[in-house]
Structures are given as C-alpha cells and as structure tokens.
Design a protein around this motif. Structure first.
Motif, PDB file in Angstrom:
ATOM      1  N   LEU A   1       0.826  -1.208   0.000  1.00 46.24           N
ATOM      2  CA  LEU A   1       0.000   0.000   0.000  1.00 46.24           C
ATOM      3  C   LEU A   1       0.861   1.258   0.000  1.00 46.24           C
ATOM      4  N   ALA A   2       2.000   1.221   0.698  1.00 52.43           N
ATOM      5  CA  ALA A   2       2.893   2.376   0.707  1.00 52.43           C
ATOM      6  C   ALA A   2       3.526   2.581  -0.663  1.00 52.43           C
ATOM      7  N   LYS A   3       3.876   1.494  -1.368  1.00 51.88           N
ATOM      8  CA  LYS A   3       4.475   1.603  -2.687  1.00 51.88           C
ATOM      9  C   LYS A   3       3.466   2.063  -3.728  1.00 51.88           C
ATOM     10  N   ARG A   4       2.185   1.903  -3.465  1.00 46.74           N
ATOM     11  CA  ARG A   4       1.140   2.295  -4.408  1.00 46.74           C
ATOM     12  C   ARG A   4       0.969   3.816  -4.470  1.00 46.74           C
ATOM     13  N   GLN A   5       1.381   4.519  -3.417  1.00 42.49           N
ATOM     14  CA  GLN A   5       1.215   5.966  -3.397  1.00 42.49           C
ATOM     15  C   GLN A   5       2.022   6.605  -4.519  1.00 42.49           C
ATOM     16  N   SER A   6       1.511   7.716  -5.019  1.00 45.80           N
ATOM     17  CA  SER A   6       2.019   8.258  -6.276  1.00 45.80           C
ATOM     18  C   SER A   6       3.467   8.762  -6.199  1.00 45.80           C
ATOM     19  N   GLY A   7       3.849   9.426  -5.135  1.00 49.22           N
ATOM     20  CA  GLY A   7       5.212   9.913  -5.011  1.00 49.22           C
ATOM     21  C   GLY A   7       5.499  11.119  -5.886  1.00 49.22           C
ATOM     22  N   ASP A   8       4.501  11.934  -6.178  1.00 45.29           N
ATOM     23  CA  ASP A   8       4.708  13.110  -7.015  1.00 45.29           C
ATOM     24  C   ASP A   8       4.894  14.378  -6.176  1.00 45.29           C
ATOM     25  N   HIS A   9       5.245  14.218  -4.916  1.00 49.08           N
ATOM     26  CA  HIS A   9       5.460  15.366  -4.042  1.00 49.08           C
ATOM     27  C   HIS A   9       6.895  15.851  -4.190  1.00 49.08           C
ATOM     28  N   LYS A  10       7.130  17.076  -3.806  1.00 43.03           N
ATOM     29  CA  LYS A  10       8.486  17.600  -3.825  1.00 43.03           C
ATOM     30  C   LYS A  10       8.572  18.767  -2.861  1.00 43.03           C
ATOM     31  N   THR A  11       9.764  19.091  -2.459  1.00 39.72           N
ATOM     32  CA  THR A  11       9.970  20.241  -1.610  1.00 39.72           C
ATOM     33  C   THR A  11      10.435  21.405  -2.473  1.00 39.72           C
ATOM     34  N   LEU A  12      10.163  22.587  -1.995  1.00 40.45           N
ATOM     35  CA  LEU A  12      10.550  23.774  -2.739  1.00 40.45           C
ATOM     36  C   LEU A  12      12.002  24.124  -2.439  1.00 40.45           C
ATOM     37  N   GLY A  13      12.737  24.475  -3.458  1.00 45.38           N
ATOM     38  CA  GLY A  13      14.100  24.933  -3.291  1.00 45.38           C
ATOM     39  C   GLY A  13      14.147  26.440  -3.143  1.00 45.38           C
ATOM     40  N   ARG A  14      15.322  26.994  -2.998  1.00 43.72           N
ATOM     41  CA  ARG A  14      15.447  28.443  -2.819  1.00 43.72           C
ATOM     42  C   ARG A  14      14.927  29.209  -4.019  1.00 43.72           C
ATOM     43  N   ALA A  15      15.119  28.669  -5.217  1.00 43.49           N
ATOM     44  CA  ALA A  15      14.687  29.370  -6.431  1.00 43.49           C
ATOM     45  C   ALA A  15      13.179  29.311  -6.609  1.00 43.49           C
TER      46      ALA A  15
END
Length: 86
Positions: free
Chosen positions: A40-54
């Motif tokens: 179930l954890a591997k099924r999650q999309s994983g399209d998140h990201k953190t914002l960089g300085r730019a």
C-alpha cells in the motif's frame, strides 16, 4: 503437495506438484500484514516535492544592513532556516 490448475474459462488444465517445504507452511499473520502495508505504501504516487530556494517567491534583497543591528548577518529571506523559506 498436489495443485490442480484451471484455465481461464474454468476447465481443468492439469496438475502440478509443489514442494511441502515451501508451500506446506502455515501462513504468518504478522508477515502478511507487513507485506500488505509495504504494498500500500508503494502504491502511493510519489509526485510530491519540496521547494528549493529558487522556487520561493520572496525577495532576494538583503534583509537588513550588515552592521549595527545587534543580530546575526543575514542575506536573502528565501533560505531554508527562515519560516517560509525553501
């Protein structure tokens, strides 16, 4: 252990001999639960990201003058150690 195989239409398709050392074991509920949680954890999309300085929309101007404030020397307000920084 003898295993009867069926085809896609439901008719008998033969039999297969399986090893009791592998397929004759009792299932462990703790291992099954761990594998289900992993799947179930591997099924999650994983399209998140953190914002960089730019990616932060704040000014790059120096926050305040270098000397005479009694505080630390800071440059941009986009840096990660400030709230809202990236």
């Amino acid at each position: 252990m003898k295993f009867d195989m069926t085809s896609m239409d439901g008719s008998a398709a033969g039999s297969l001999e399986l090893s009791d050392a592998i397929f004759g074991l009792e299932p462990r509920a703790d291992l099954i639960a761990r594998m289900v949680r992993w799947q179930l954890a591997k099924r999650q999309s994983g399209d998140h990201k953190t914002l960089g300085r730019a990616d932060i929309h704040r000014t790059g101007k120096k926050m305040y003058k270098q000397k005479g404030t009694g505080g630390a020397r800071h440059g941009s307000a986009r840096v990660p150690q400030f709230r809202g920084g990236g």
